[in-house]
Design a protein around this motif. Structure first.
Motif, PDB file in Angstrom:
ATOM      1  N   ASP A 132      10.538  -6.867  14.599  1.00 32.88           N
ATOM      2  CA  ASP A 132       9.181  -7.430  14.612  1.00 32.88           C
ATOM      3  C   ASP A 132       8.646  -7.407  13.186  1.00 32.88           C
ATOM      4  O   ASP A 132       7.975  -6.457  12.777  1.00 32.88           O
ATOM      5  CB  ASP A 132       8.287  -6.622  15.551  1.00 32.88           C
ATOM      6  N   LEU A 133       8.931  -8.458  12.430  1.00 33.55           N
ATOM      7  CA  LEU A 133       8.546  -8.483  11.017  1.00 33.55           C
ATOM      8  C   LEU A 133       7.029  -8.452  10.859  1.00 33.55           C
ATOM      9  O   LEU A 133       6.508  -7.661  10.065  1.00 33.55           O
ATOM     10  CB  LEU A 133       9.112  -9.729  10.335  1.00 33.55           C
ATOM     11  N   GLN A 134       6.312  -9.275  11.618  1.00 36.47           N
ATOM     12  CA  GLN A 134       4.863  -9.296  11.480  1.00 36.47           C
ATOM     13  C   GLN A 134       4.251  -7.959  11.873  1.00 36.47           C
ATOM     14  O   GLN A 134       3.369  -7.437  11.191  1.00 36.47           O
ATOM     15  CB  GLN A 134       4.260 -10.419  12.340  1.00 36.47           C
ATOM     16  N   GLY A 135       4.721  -7.388  12.973  1.00 35.52           N
ATOM     17  CA  GLY A 135       4.210  -6.093  13.388  1.00 35.52           C
ATOM     18  C   GLY A 135       4.473  -5.009  12.361  1.00 35.52           C
ATOM     19  O   GLY A 135       3.622  -4.139  12.117  1.00 35.52           O
ATOM     20  N   THR A 136       5.644  -5.060  11.738  1.00 34.03           N
ATOM     21  CA  THR A 136       5.996  -4.080  10.706  1.00 34.03           C
ATOM     22  C   THR A 136       5.093  -4.229   9.494  1.00 34.03           C
ATOM     23  O   THR A 136       4.569  -3.237   8.961  1.00 34.03           O
ATOM     24  CB  THR A 136       7.469  -4.227  10.302  1.00 34.03           C
ATOM     25  N   PHE A 137       4.878  -5.467   9.046  1.00 30.82           N
ATOM     26  CA  PHE A 137       4.000  -5.689   7.894  1.00 30.82           C
ATOM     27  C   PHE A 137       2.558  -5.275   8.213  1.00 30.82           C
ATOM     28  O   PHE A 137       1.849  -4.733   7.350  1.00 30.82           O
ATOM     29  CB  PHE A 137       4.045  -7.150   7.461  1.00 30.82           C
ATOM     30  N   ASN A 138       2.127  -5.520   9.435  1.00 29.84           N
ATOM     31  CA  ASN A 138       0.780  -5.092   9.837  1.00 29.84           C
ATOM     32  C   ASN A 138       0.646  -3.574   9.768  1.00 29.84           C
ATOM     33  O   ASN A 138      -0.365  -3.034   9.315  1.00 29.84           O
ATOM     34  CB  ASN A 138       0.466  -5.571  11.244  1.00 29.84           C
ATOM     35  N   ARG A 139       1.675  -2.873  10.224  1.00 29.30           N
ATOM     36  CA  ARG A 139       1.654  -1.405  10.170  1.00 29.30           C
ATOM     37  C   ARG A 139       1.657  -0.928   8.713  1.00 29.30           C
ATOM     38  O   ARG A 139       0.930  -0.005   8.350  1.00 29.30           O
ATOM     39  CB  ARG A 139       2.843  -0.833  10.925  1.00 29.30           C
ATOM     40  N   VAL A 140       2.488  -1.539   7.882  1.00 32.47           N
ATOM     41  CA  VAL A 140       2.533  -1.164   6.465  1.00 32.47           C
ATOM     42  C   VAL A 140       1.151  -1.312   5.843  1.00 32.47           C
ATOM     43  O   VAL A 140       0.686  -0.432   5.111  1.00 32.47           O
ATOM     44  CB  VAL A 140       3.575  -2.014   5.710  1.00 32.47           C
ATOM     45  N   ALA A 141       0.492  -2.424   6.142  1.00 31.52           N
ATOM     46  CA  ALA A 141      -0.846  -2.648   5.592  1.00 31.52           C
ATOM     47  C   ALA A 141      -1.814  -1.558   6.051  1.00 31.52           C
ATOM     48  O   ALA A 141      -2.665  -1.098   5.273  1.00 31.52           O
ATOM     49  CB  ALA A 141      -1.361  -4.025   6.006  1.00 31.52           C
ATOM     50  N   SER A 142      -1.686  -1.124   7.298  1.00 28.55           N
ATOM     51  CA  SER A 142      -2.592  -0.083   7.806  1.00 28.55           C
ATOM     52  C   SER A 142      -2.342   1.255   7.126  1.00 28.55           C
ATOM     53  O   SER A 142      -3.264   2.057   6.969  1.00 28.55           O
ATOM     54  CB  SER A 142      -2.441   0.056   9.319  1.00 28.55           C
ATOM     55  N   ALA A 207      -0.725 -10.360   7.113  1.00 24.50           N
ATOM     56  CA  ALA A 207      -1.006  -8.924   7.174  1.00 24.50           C
ATOM     57  C   ALA A 207      -2.031  -8.481   6.136  1.00 24.50           C
ATOM     58  O   ALA A 207      -2.411  -7.304   6.109  1.00 24.50           O
ATOM     59  CB  ALA A 207       0.291  -8.137   6.989  1.00 24.50           C
ATOM     60  N   GLY A 208      -2.472  -9.399   5.279  1.00 21.99           N
ATOM     61  CA  GLY A 208      -3.511  -9.068   4.311  1.00 21.99           C
ATOM     62  C   GLY A 208      -2.993  -8.679   2.942  1.00 21.99           C
ATOM     63  O   GLY A 208      -3.659  -7.951   2.202  1.00 21.99           O
ATOM     64  N   PHE A 209      -1.799  -9.177   2.594  1.00 24.96           N
ATOM     65  CA  PHE A 209      -1.222  -8.896   1.283  1.00 24.96           C
ATOM     66  C   PHE A 209      -1.292 -10.132   0.389  1.00 24.96           C
ATOM     67  O   PHE A 209      -1.259 -11.273   0.866  1.00 24.96           O
ATOM     68  CB  PHE A 209       0.256  -8.511   1.410  1.00 24.96           C
ATOM     69  N   VAL A 210      -1.341  -9.890  -0.905  1.00 25.26           N
ATOM     70  CA  VAL A 210      -1.128 -10.936  -1.895  1.00 25.26           C
ATOM     71  C   VAL A 210       0.151 -10.587  -2.653  1.00 25.26           C
ATOM     72  O   VAL A 210       0.344  -9.431  -3.059  1.00 25.26           O
ATOM     73  CB  VAL A 210      -2.329 -11.075  -2.861  1.00 25.26           C
TER      74      VAL A 210
END
Length: 250
Positions: A132-142, A207-210
């Motif tokens: 789950d790439l999107q879920g993983t990136f979302n968790r990283v952002a959190s 996920a809110g990254f630049v």
């Protein structure tokens, strides 16, 4: 093509890492980001890490965490799906005089990690194992503080769909295929999918990254080699083998 059965994917890949490990893969622990690519010594993506808090996604045998410990990081945390790998990491770090908080589980799962806490989250050749790439990136952002840095490397998707034979490169499969498939690694079965560069870029943005930097270069030493070269080396002179992303949480 393999149906996306998350439990089967986790079970298959966990078995591989439990039984084989990555002791032989020196090129995928810091300062190396992957085979024949530029190193952290050349890129300086992390910069001064003294006093910073780190989370390693897919920490493996702990060598990358030790690298940051050697550079005076304040806290070392790691996640890995393989308990065997975490035992190696604990031993590696303990022998170097470092304490670390190590968590066994899939990177895409909930582990009750602190939020808005880490200065850096990174992953050296592990992020591609996620189901789950999107879920993983979302968790990283959190996990990251505002303006925190996320750095990861993985096989470049062009490398994964191009083969090299008799001094010629050719496409062995389509760049656009992102389905899961069974692959052979050192005579053992693993399950992976290839993802397009745009898939990573769009998931990071959502996920809110630049993205601050994307590195695809083969290192100069490899590019300058001549004479009798292996097909692997010839291929790396023509196409990137590794993609390295540096992104900042907005």
């Amino acid at each position: 093509m393999i149906k996306t059965d998350v439990s089967n994917i986790h079970r298959t890949n966990k078995t591989y890492w439990d039984e084989n490990g990555n002791d032989f893969l020196e090129s995928i622990v810091l300062p190396y980001y992957g085979c024949n690519t530029l190193t952290e010594n050349e890129l300086n993506l992390f910069g001064d890490v003294a006093g910073k808090k780190f989370l390693d996604i897919g920490c493996g045998n702990g060598e990358s965490l030790k690298y940051h410990g050697n550079n005076k990081a304040a806290e070392l945390w790691g996640i890995d799906i393989s308990q065997n790998q975490l035992e190696k990491a604990a031993k590696c770090l303990s022998e170097s005089g470092y304490a670390a908080k190590l968590i066994c589980g899939a990177m895409e799962d909930e582990h009750k990690l602190p939020t808005d806490y880490f200065d850096y989250v990174y992953s050296i050749y592990a992020i591609g194992w996620t189901t789950d790439l999107q879920g993983t990136f979302n968790r990283v952002a959190s996990y990251l503080k505002k303006d925190g840095i996320f750095i990861f490397s993985w096989s470049h998707p062009i490398h994964m769909c191009v083969a090299f034979e008799e001094d010629k490169a050719f496409f062995k499969n389509t760049y656009f295929d992102e389905t899961w498939s069974q692959r052979d690694l050192d005579g053992k079965n693993i399950l992976l999918c290839s993802r397009k560069i745009s898939t990573y870029v769009n998931a990071l943005a959502k996920a809110g990254f630049v993205i601050e930097q994307l590195v695809e270069q083969t290192n100069d030493e490899t590019l300058q080699l001549t004479g009798e070269l292996s097909d692997w080396t010839k291929k790396s002179q023509m196409v990137p083998l590794t993609a390295i992303f540096k992104a900042r949480k907005l």
